[in-house]
Design a protein around this motif. Sequence first.
Motif: not given
Length: 186
Positions: A158-167
């Motif tokens: 959940k923390i890492m997904l904040r760094f994706a350009q799009s989820v």
Amino acid sequence: GHAHEDKQHNKLMVNSLRFYSSSSMTPRPLILIDTGIIGGPGRGLIQLASYLETKGLDYLVCSFSYRMPKSREFQEELRRLHLRATTVQQSSVYDPKPVYEFCRLAKTGCFNLIQSHGYKSHVVALLVSRMLRLPWVAFAHGWTSEDRKVTLYHALDKIMLRFAQSVVTVSPPLQDLFSSLRGSRR
């Protein structure tokens, strides 16, 4: 059961197509997933790869290879359907070689985005996208908490997904949950 997984993988396909059709670039995804079985995400990726194949779009489905896998069902189905796929060998949990191998595949295949499914693939996608300065599209399939180790992995995810350009999420409730975690609806 299977009806729920079929709904999930159909939503993955719809959300994938929605993402690709909204993109201003011609997508050339390097798709990362850590699975040996054909569950909901695997079925969705098989369907997506089949669609990309019919449209003549370049892609590569990449999975991890282990010395003693529990299953190779997913990889065998990709081969049976003649879809573009490869596996990258990982000798231990902390083996960094897959990161470098996925970077090599992205460069040599001229892929212009990284797509990932699942927390292990998200870790690798984050690193590869940063190293190669490529956009990263993460697909969130939901989280479980069957034991403390998995609960920890999902919290980190959940923390890492904040760094994706799009989820891309597979359901509206998951989108709402993720939006509250991230503070946006990307």
